[in-house]
Scaffold this motif. Sequence first.
Motif, PDB file in Angstrom:
ATOM      1  N   GLN A 369      50.240  24.303  33.064  1.00 15.77           N
ATOM      2  CA  GLN A 369      50.534  24.078  34.546  1.00 15.77           C
ATOM      3  C   GLN A 369      50.396  25.399  35.392  1.00 15.77           C
ATOM      4  O   GLN A 369      49.779  25.453  36.411  1.00 15.77           O
ATOM      5  N   ALA A 370      51.183  26.315  34.922  1.00 14.30           N
ATOM      6  CA  ALA A 370      51.133  27.639  35.837  1.00 14.30           C
ATOM      7  C   ALA A 370      49.927  28.414  35.643  1.00 14.30           C
ATOM      8  O   ALA A 370      49.626  29.090  36.637  1.00 14.30           O
ATOM      9  N   ILE A 371      49.365  28.219  34.384  1.00 13.34           N
ATOM     10  CA  ILE A 371      48.000  29.010  34.368  1.00 13.34           C
ATOM     11  C   ILE A 371      47.115  28.255  35.232  1.00 13.34           C
ATOM     12  O   ILE A 371      45.990  28.840  36.165  1.00 13.34           O
ATOM     13  N   GLU A 372      47.052  26.951  35.224  1.00 18.10           N
ATOM     14  CA  GLU A 372      45.972  26.038  36.172  1.00 18.10           C
ATOM     15  C   GLU A 372      46.270  26.358  37.695  1.00 18.10           C
ATOM     16  O   GLU A 372      45.268  26.561  38.386  1.00 18.10           O
ATOM     17  N   ALA A 373      47.639  26.545  37.864  1.00 19.81           N
ATOM     18  CA  ALA A 373      48.123  27.130  39.389  1.00 19.81           C
ATOM     19  C   ALA A 373      47.074  28.208  39.660  1.00 19.81           C
ATOM     20  O   ALA A 373      46.893  28.517  40.838  1.00 19.81           O
ATOM     21  N   SER A 374      46.989  29.339  38.808  1.00 19.80           N
ATOM     22  CA  SER A 374      46.520  30.452  39.108  1.00 19.80           C
ATOM     23  C   SER A 374      44.983  30.392  38.803  1.00 19.80           C
ATOM     24  O   SER A 374      44.267  31.080  39.748  1.00 19.80           O
ATOM     25  N   PHE A 375      44.571  29.713  38.145  1.00 17.34           N
ATOM     26  CA  PHE A 375      43.021  29.858  37.943  1.00 17.34           C
ATOM     27  C   PHE A 375      42.112  28.527  38.511  1.00 17.34           C
ATOM     28  O   PHE A 375      41.120  28.456  38.406  1.00 17.34           O
ATOM     29  N   GLY A 376      42.841  27.398  38.882  1.00 18.11           N
ATOM     30  CA  GLY A 376      42.395  26.236  39.427  1.00 18.11           C
ATOM     31  C   GLY A 376      41.501  25.420  38.451  1.00 18.11           C
ATOM     32  O   GLY A 376      41.892  25.504  37.245  1.00 18.11           O
ATOM     33  N   ALA A 377      40.317  25.330  38.989  1.00 18.85           N
ATOM     34  CA  ALA A 377      39.593  24.329  38.193  1.00 18.85           C
ATOM     35  C   ALA A 377      38.923  25.131  37.122  1.00 18.85           C
ATOM     36  O   ALA A 377      38.464  24.431  35.916  1.00 18.85           O
ATOM     37  N   LEU A 378      38.727  26.190  37.165  1.00 16.45           N
ATOM     38  CA  LEU A 378      38.275  27.046  36.020  1.00 16.45           C
ATOM     39  C   LEU A 378      38.929  27.047  34.757  1.00 16.45           C
ATOM     40  O   LEU A 378      38.586  26.639  33.539  1.00 16.45           O
ATOM     41  N   ALA A 379      40.358  26.784  34.834  1.00 12.58           N
ATOM     42  CA  ALA A 379      41.412  26.498  33.884  1.00 12.58           C
ATOM     43  C   ALA A 379      41.151  25.177  33.276  1.00 12.58           C
ATOM     44  O   ALA A 379      41.086  24.941  32.016  1.00 12.58           O
ATOM     45  N   ARG A 380      41.034  24.215  33.886  1.00 11.78           N
ATOM     46  CA  ARG A 380      40.745  22.816  33.435  1.00 11.78           C
ATOM     47  C   ARG A 380      39.535  22.861  32.358  1.00 11.78           C
ATOM     48  O   ARG A 380      39.263  22.154  31.448  1.00 11.78           O
ATOM     49  N   ASN A 381      38.336  23.324  33.320  1.00 15.15           N
ATOM     50  CA  ASN A 381      37.154  23.431  32.582  1.00 15.15           C
ATOM     51  C   ASN A 381      37.140  24.104  31.362  1.00 15.15           C
ATOM     52  O   ASN A 381      36.697  23.819  30.324  1.00 15.15           O
TER      53      ASN A 381
END
Length: 440
Positions: A369-381
């Motif tokens: 969750q913290a990584i997605e907050a930093s990298f946004g959609a890039l992290a999900r993909n």
Amino acid sequence: MPADIQWSRQLLKRYGHAAAAHNDYPPVGPLQQGFAALDLLRALRNGSRPLHLAVSLPLMRGALSDRYLACLGREIELLSCHIGADQPVQRIHLSRGAMNTGQLHSLLTQVRQRFSVHALAFGDDSVEVDPAQADWTSMGALRELGFNHVSIGVMDAYSPAAGVVVDFRDPRKTRWLIEAARTLQFASVNIDLGYGRTWQSLTSFRRKLAAIIELQPDRILLFDYAYPPQRYRSRQRCSTCEFATAPDKQAMYQHALEQLDVAGYCYIGLGQFALKDDPLAAARENGSLQLNALGYSCQPSADLLGLGVGGISQIGTLQLHSRRDLASYQSQLESGQLAVFYGRNCTAQEQLQSTLSAALLRDGQADLQAIEASFGALARNYLSACQPALEQMAADGLLKLTPQALRILPAGRLLVGAVCKVLEQGRTEPVAMRRRFGAF
């Protein structure tokens, strides 16, 4: 076996090769030739993080080392004027090499005059020593020059005759160096301990390990000779036939894990062990452990600036290597030019992968969750591309994967490198991921 490690021959057979191939961190992607020194200077001028200096010293003597020292001095001058006073050098690391005390004193005087060396660095600098080149006198000189952490390579005999098993019977030189380090009040002593060559037997390795454990160094770096630490790679030229079979390697590895646990060593990661009262073990417990190309550290995160032949630098998103052959390196510096030659700018995807891998190797878990907050959609993909392989690893018991976190389980402690290898492939399509990692 340590309580937080689960040994599985089946999982080691399936994932062990990928894990061993990820022994060095951070991973170096494909480098491009012809990077200009301007790229490094621009990165230094724009940098804001503290620095670690890594100085590479090849084995040479006399006039050759004088020439090399002059080139290092020129490199220091060219680089230091581009570093701001608000970028302190937290740590100086000296690789293995042969220079006399006067030469080392001259080199470190230049470093401390030209760089903003933090006051704490004088008590936290580290040095690698070769038992063949070191004695009590040289250890005393290193301590007087400010080095406080020492790493000693304990290699078996070189180039044994065909079919001869080399036995490690005489640890006296290593014992003298450890005694010297303790008498001189070095803060820590690390021993590099290799296994897995054809001229080692399980019996000879047991003797070697027992001799090292008896000396009780603060830290032990256990490595497979097929995947040595970076500092040994320029010296090792081995064919695959010189390495032991996989079952023999596994037997040595398992024996080492069991005996080191009994002797009071904690497994930190990437083959690094430390006594339970060592600061590395405490840092791992309290979540303050750091990791860069020099290995695990208790110091705050910093950029890495490499000096000397084959120097490795990581400044922000820029990875650079200096020329690796001595003649070219010296020729460049003597003509007044930096010897930067190989490099790459890390993409946002590579930065994401590095963030994930570093968290797993340091803490054994990554906060998604913290990584997605930093990298946004890039992290999900990115994680979506890795999902099939990660789910297979979860099914095999290596890790636990939830939308909130990725956590390494006891069965995955020794194989976290294989998980990092999967994360390196996050830029590929899911079908390619399944083809590469779906079956072993």
